[in-house]
Design a protein around this motif. Structure first.
Motif, PDB file in Angstrom:
ATOM      1  N   GLY A  51      59.887  79.061  77.422  1.00 34.02           N
ATOM      2  CA  GLY A  51      59.907  77.890  77.107  1.00 34.02           C
ATOM      3  C   GLY A  51      60.827  77.085  77.975  1.00 34.02           C
ATOM      4  N   LEU A  52      61.272  77.393  78.935  1.00 31.71           N
ATOM      5  CA  LEU A  52      62.404  76.689  79.786  1.00 31.71           C
ATOM      6  C   LEU A  52      61.703  76.014  81.089  1.00 31.71           C
ATOM      7  CD1 LEU A  52      65.717  78.712  79.458  1.00 31.71           C
ATOM      8  CD2 LEU A  52      64.802  77.151  78.033  1.00 31.71           C
ATOM      9  N   PRO A  53      62.020  75.047  81.551  1.00 31.82           N
ATOM     10  CA  PRO A  53      61.810  74.289  82.729  1.00 31.82           C
ATOM     11  C   PRO A  53      62.063  75.119  83.880  1.00 31.82           C
ATOM     12  CG  PRO A  53      63.251  72.866  81.941  1.00 31.82           C
ATOM     13  CD  PRO A  53      63.234  74.000  80.916  1.00 31.82           C
ATOM     14  N   ALA A  54      61.212  74.949  85.064  1.00 32.98           N
ATOM     15  CA  ALA A  54      61.490  75.588  86.422  1.00 32.98           C
ATOM     16  C   ALA A  54      61.922  74.582  87.309  1.00 32.98           C
ATOM     17  CB  ALA A  54      60.446  76.446  86.840  1.00 32.98           C
ATOM     18  N   LYS A  55      61.316  73.430  87.288  1.00 36.45           N
ATOM     19  CA  LYS A  55      61.610  72.386  88.067  1.00 36.45           C
ATOM     20  C   LYS A  55      62.131  71.062  87.514  1.00 36.45           C
ATOM     21  CE  LYS A  55      57.666  73.469  91.694  1.00 36.45           C
ATOM     22  NZ  LYS A  55      57.022  72.990  92.382  1.00 36.45           N
ATOM     23  N   PHE A  56      62.927  70.233  88.460  1.00 39.78           N
ATOM     24  CA  PHE A  56      63.586  69.154  88.034  1.00 39.78           C
ATOM     25  C   PHE A  56      63.672  67.961  88.880  1.00 39.78           C
ATOM     26  CE2 PHE A  56      66.899  71.250  90.406  1.00 39.78           C
ATOM     27  CZ  PHE A  56      67.753  70.235  90.884  1.00 39.78           C
ATOM     28  N   ALA A  57      63.825  66.800  88.275  1.00 45.89           N
ATOM     29  CA  ALA A  57      64.000  65.628  89.159  1.00 45.89           C
ATOM     30  C   ALA A  57      65.257  64.871  88.830  1.00 45.89           C
ATOM     31  CB  ALA A  57      62.794  64.752  89.264  1.00 45.89           C
TER      32      ALA A  57
ATOM     33  N   THR B  48      54.721  63.541  91.817  1.00 46.15           N
ATOM     34  CA  THR B  48      55.410  64.743  92.274  1.00 46.15           C
ATOM     35  C   THR B  48      54.889  66.137  91.686  1.00 46.15           C
ATOM     36  OG1 THR B  48      57.511  63.371  92.153  1.00 46.15           O
ATOM     37  CG2 THR B  48      57.586  65.828  91.909  1.00 46.15           C
ATOM     38  N   ASP B  49      54.735  66.929  92.539  1.00 42.76           N
ATOM     39  CA  ASP B  49      54.339  68.272  91.998  1.00 42.76           C
ATOM     40  C   ASP B  49      55.334  69.161  91.397  1.00 42.76           C
ATOM     41  OD1 ASP B  49      53.132  70.947  91.625  1.00 42.76           O
ATOM     42  OD2 ASP B  49      53.050  71.321  93.886  1.00 42.76           O
ATOM     43  N   PHE B  50      55.401  69.296  89.980  1.00 44.00           N
ATOM     44  CA  PHE B  50      56.321  69.916  89.112  1.00 44.00           C
ATOM     45  C   PHE B  50      55.726  71.470  88.707  1.00 44.00           C
ATOM     46  CE2 PHE B  50      57.660  65.619  88.254  1.00 44.00           C
ATOM     47  CZ  PHE B  50      59.049  65.831  88.517  1.00 44.00           C
ATOM     48  N   GLY B  51      54.590  71.792  89.135  1.00 44.00           N
ATOM     49  CA  GLY B  51      53.974  73.028  88.749  1.00 44.00           C
ATOM     50  C   GLY B  51      53.475  72.943  87.535  1.00 44.00           C
TER      51      GLY B  51
END
Length: 452
Positions: A310-316, A387-390
């Motif tokens: 449940g955790l994000p991999a990418k950030f801004a 933006t490509d956040f996957g």
């Protein structure tokens, strides 16, 4: 890993969802010094708008002793525009001195008196000659934003109040020039943590702003310090360079505000070496801080390793360069997250932009980033949407303005800058050893709270 951010949005001359205030908002630079009361020579509503923007809808920080509804204002009308407002200012200063208890008054000018040519220096000098602790700074909105105003106010206090100095130096005393009070939502807690860790390695610290400052007494001691420490990508550099010229006082510039054990320990060792401090004492302090930090991190690791689905991999990160750079380094190097977009919003002076961008070329051994300098909220939103956040929901460190975009992206948002209208901030810090633990709690409470 190299991530290139290409600004494909057509630029315009308009700015929506502004992320800074105008120059006269530096009245909060003045009021953040204990015992100082700003006096604003400006139109009705100018000072109030700064309060509502910076001190209210930005963590609900409050105006304190000299800000908010306390600050006296000329409230310039058409009469002062036509006939000048010098007499009205003189009257206001007299009344303020009579009824308000202050160690120092700081007169700040707005657009109207600067445009019509009110002789504010002459009016203020009348009171200075009588021994009243008062200075002035010409901070009309066309001078720039509150970052510009901040350095104008600092220079005015140094020149008109601190004055010349030819005495002895205290080699292990340091003046700190770092985060912009009130603009940075967490400045109080952050400056407290900076002071704490620097004292831990053996320095006497003039923190200058906030609760842990001794007020104008501490400002009087600025010339006695052995050196100045600029702890930010660019803000404070102009001040440090001026102090070097005025007092022949050296300075150390460390662009990255430290978050977490890795950066904080590196920061403290660099300062220890520069200041010629006792290395054994410094290392003992660092070991004790790291022991506590990693104790908590060890227990946090159970959550971080088991809750992976449940955790994000990418950030801004969208915000001022100081927090932008600090957060990016921490999230990449300590949490292993992937940076997808870094947008700097405070419009740094052109001469500093290349140096700021170069800092992002060395985020980690295998991470080099391109960044965007953008003030306009509409453009920021478009870039985030592109933006490509996957395939996973991203985590966006930004402001209240960016909440709608985060929702569109099905992402998580952590407000880390002006305006932060969904945060109540009292003494929270996100930097150093202790602040990093607060940041981890905030990030992952936000993430799991959204998924509940």
């Amino acid at each position: 890993m190299s991530i290139e951010n290409k600004n494909t949005i057509e630029k315009t001359n308009s700015i929506s969802q502004v992320r800074y205030a105008c120059s006269i908002a530096s009245l909060y630079t003045a009021s953040s010094i204990p015992g100082v009361i700003p006096i604003t020579h400006c139109g009705p509503g100018c000072a109030d708008k700064q309060f509502m923007g910076l001190a209210f809808y930005n963590g609900f920080q409050g105006g304190g002793y000299g800000g908010g509804a306390v600050s006296p204002s000329v409230n310039t009308t058409e009469k002062e525009v036509v006939f000048g407002g010098a007499d009205r200012l003189r009257e206001l200063i007299k009344a303020s001195v009579k009824i308000m208890d202050a160690d120092l008054f700081v007169v700040l000018t707005g657009c109207i008196p600067d445009l019509v040519g009110d002789d504010v220096p002459s009016v203020v000098s009348e009171f200075q000659e009588k021994g009243l602790p008062i200075v002035y700074a010409e901070t009309g909105g066309f001078k720039g934003n509150n970052f510009t105003g901040h350095e104008l106010v600092v220079k005015s206090i140094i020149d008109q109040y601190v004055g010349p100095y030819e005495g002895e130096r205290e080699p292990h005393t340091v003046n700190i020039w770092s985060l912009l009070p009130y603009q940075n939502t967490f400045w109080r807690g952050d400056l407290s943590e900076v002071k704490r860790i620097l004292e831990g390695i053996g320095l006497k610290v003039n923190i200058l702003f906030g609760h842990h400052s001794k007020g104008v007494e501490e400002w009087k001691e600025i010339p006695k310090a052995g050196f100045n420490l600029v702890l930010s990508p660019w803000l404070g550099l102009k001040t440090a360079q001026y102090l070097e010229k005025k007092y022949n006082q050296p300075f150390l510039h460390i662009p990255t505000i430290p978050i977490g054990a890795q950066e904080t320990s590196r920061f403290l060792r660099e300062v220890t070496e520069y200041a010629g401090l006792d290395k054994e004492k410094a290392e003992a302090f660092i070991r004790a801080e790291e022991k506590e930090y990693y104790y908590y991190l060890e227990h946090f690791a159970d959550f971080y390793s088991e809750y992976w689905w449940g955790l994000p991999a990418k950030f801004a990160v969208v915000g001022d360069s100081a927090y932008n750079l600090a957060l990016t380094k921490f999230l990449v190097n300590q949490l292993g997250l992937i940076p997808a977009r870094q947008i700097i919003t405070e419009n740094p002076p052109e001469e500093y932009k290349k140096a700021i961008a170069d800092q992002y070329k060395h985020i980690a051994e295998d991470v080099s980033l391109d960044i965007d300098f953008i003030e306009d909220g509409y453009t920021v939103g478009k870039l985030l949407e592109e933006t490509d956040f996957g395939h996973k929901p991203p985590i966006i460190f930004a402001t209240t303005w960016d909440r709608d975009v985060a929702k569109k992206l099905n992402g998580h948002i952590v407000e880390i800058g002006f305006p932060a209208s969904y945060e109540v901030v009292i003494a929270r810090s996100y930097i150093g050893y202790k602040g990093a633990l607060n940041l981890l709690e905030k990030i992952f409470t936000t993430v799991i709270g959204k998924s509940a």
